[in-house]
Design an enzyme around this catalytic site. Structure first.
Site, PDB file in Angstrom:
ATOM      1  N   TYR A  55      28.805 -22.399  13.858  1.00 44.41           N
ATOM      2  CA  TYR A  55      27.751 -22.389  14.984  1.00 44.41           C
ATOM      3  C   TYR A  55      27.767 -24.151  15.630  1.00 44.41           C
ATOM      4  O   TYR A  55      26.892 -24.790  14.859  1.00 44.41           O
ATOM      5  CB  TYR A  55      26.426 -22.043  14.880  1.00 44.41           C
ATOM      6  CG  TYR A  55      26.292 -20.421  14.450  1.00 44.41           C
ATOM      7  CD1 TYR A  55      27.443 -19.584  14.597  1.00 44.41           C
ATOM      8  CD2 TYR A  55      25.392 -19.879  13.740  1.00 44.41           C
ATOM      9  CE1 TYR A  55      27.621 -18.161  14.244  1.00 44.41           C
ATOM     10  CE2 TYR A  55      25.310 -18.509  13.320  1.00 44.41           C
ATOM     11  CZ  TYR A  55      26.449 -17.758  13.707  1.00 44.41           C
ATOM     12  OH  TYR A  55      26.683 -16.438  13.072  1.00 44.41           O
ATOM     13  N   TYR A  68      22.999  -8.134  13.300  1.00 38.63           N
ATOM     14  CA  TYR A  68      23.086  -9.440  13.998  1.00 38.63           C
ATOM     15  C   TYR A  68      23.258  -8.851  15.569  1.00 38.63           C
ATOM     16  O   TYR A  68      23.588  -7.594  15.711  1.00 38.63           O
ATOM     17  CB  TYR A  68      24.164 -10.265  13.786  1.00 38.63           C
ATOM     18  CG  TYR A  68      25.351 -10.050  13.731  1.00 38.63           C
ATOM     19  CD1 TYR A  68      26.318 -10.005  14.836  1.00 38.63           C
ATOM     20  CD2 TYR A  68      26.289  -9.768  12.430  1.00 38.63           C
ATOM     21  CE1 TYR A  68      27.791  -9.554  14.908  1.00 38.63           C
ATOM     22  CE2 TYR A  68      27.569  -9.483  12.440  1.00 38.63           C
ATOM     23  CZ  TYR A  68      28.369  -9.405  13.751  1.00 38.63           C
ATOM     24  OH  TYR A  68      29.483  -9.120  13.703  1.00 38.63           O
ATOM     25  N   GLN A 116      25.572  -9.194   6.377  1.00 37.57           N
ATOM     26  CA  GLN A 116      25.225  -9.377   7.759  1.00 37.57           C
ATOM     27  C   GLN A 116      26.206  -8.522   8.649  1.00 37.57           C
ATOM     28  O   GLN A 116      27.441  -8.916   8.511  1.00 37.57           O
ATOM     29  CB  GLN A 116      25.068 -10.713   7.949  1.00 37.57           C
ATOM     30  CG  GLN A 116      24.406 -10.894   9.532  1.00 37.57           C
ATOM     31  CD  GLN A 116      24.277 -12.414   9.745  1.00 37.57           C
ATOM     32  OE1 GLN A 116      24.718 -13.060  10.639  1.00 37.57           O
ATOM     33  NE2 GLN A 116      23.418 -13.044   8.971  1.00 37.57           N
TER      34      GLN A 116
END
Ligand code: NAP
Length: 273
Positions: A44, A182, A154
């Site tokens: 990110y 997510y 996730q």
């Protein structure tokens, strides 16, 4: 530490300095409100998200459950160890609570999991996890771990992407692997106010004194050991999201959402973005 059903995502919180300050403030407000699970990744903003999370948690590391992810291209044995060191530095901490392989790619899962076990033994991470893994890949990761268990997976989970309820969630629940969903708002698939599903959400929201997004977050965390990590870049959004938990949708309202956003009737490959 108990992990709250709703945490905080941090993809795309980087940008102009003013926007970054607001995002850091939003994360801090979220921690104050109990959204103490913070999810980031070396991917990110090319590390910038981790630096901003580091700013947000400075002086209050012990209040948060901190999760980050290694890029698949770094996920060799040595590469994972080095990537973790870099993440810890950017985050300004000596350990992560959860470290995940972001998605499966070129390195054998067993090699990455071996590095995860080394990191646990060195106390640089508390738990090992994966992301974007289907049931077969979860099983591979489980089989690769010798001395520690797989803590979480996730995956993409929103109202228009519920296929994981068919097999993946039940499998993970059975094996005490937390499922962290997510993109709870579905990005371009967010149910707009004029859509049939959006109207169902609006009706439930109005009747229960919640907002549509709070109804969504509550619905997505209604199952045991299933968590969600909305990203919000303003304190106002964070406050709204924080009130998505601490109450329960009625069985009738859950059934209405089920009808409006059905689980697919057949299997399909795991979706990811
Ligand atoms: P998301 O959380 O579903 O949606 C984020 C969007 O919703 C942003 O535009 C945000 O706006 C808006 N929003 C949030 N709260 C709001 C509110 N109360 N009112 C109005 N708008 C609101 O999408 P996401 O960022 O894709 O997913 C969440 C997190 O999951 C990511 O940040 C990341 O940590 C993680 N993730 C993981 C993977 C993976 O491969 N493992 C992939 C994708 C995402 P503002 O920013 O303006 O607040």
């Amino acid at each position: 530490m108990t992990i709250p059903p709703i945490g905080q995502g941090t993809w795309m919180i980087e940008g102009a300095r003013d926007a970054e300050r607001r995002a850091v403030e939003a994360l801090r407000v979220g921690i104050d409100l109990g959204l103490t699970h913070i999810d980031t990744a070396e991917l990110y903003g090319n590390g910038r998200s981790e630096e901003l999370v580091g700013e947000a948690i400075a002086g209050r590391r012990d209040e948060v459950f901190l999760a980050s992810k290694v890029l698949p291209s770094n996920a060799s044995f040595d590469g994972t160890l080095r990537a973790c060191e870099r993440s810890l530095k950017r985050l300004g901490t000596d350990h992560l609570d959860l470290y995940m392989l972001h998605w499966k790619d070129r390195y054998p899962i067993a090699e990455t999991m071996r590095a995860m076990e080394r990191l646990i033994d060195q106390r640089q991470i508390r738990f090992a996890g994966v992301s974007n893994f289907d049931v077969a890949e979860v099983q591979e990761a489980q089989a690769a771990l010798r001395n520690h268990r797989l803590a979480s997976n996730q995956v993409l989970y929103h109202l228009r992407e519920r296929a994981i309820e068919r097999h993946l969630i039940p499998y993970c629940q059975e094996h005490q692997i937390a499922v962290v969903g997510y993109t709870p708002f579905g990005r371009e698939k967010f149910p707009g106010p004029d859509s049939a599903g959006g109207k169902v959400l609006a009706e439930i929201a109005a009747r229960t004194g919640r907002t549509g997004r709070q109804v969504i977050l509550n619905f997505l965390t209604r199952l045991p050991d299933v968590f969600t990590i909305p990203k919000a870049a303003s304190a106002e959004h964070t406050r709204e999201n924080a009130s998505g938990t601490g109450w329960r949708l009625s069985a009738e309202d859950i059934a209405a959402i089920d009808r409006a956003f059905p689980v697919p009737k057949s299997d399909r490959p795991l979706a990811m973005i």
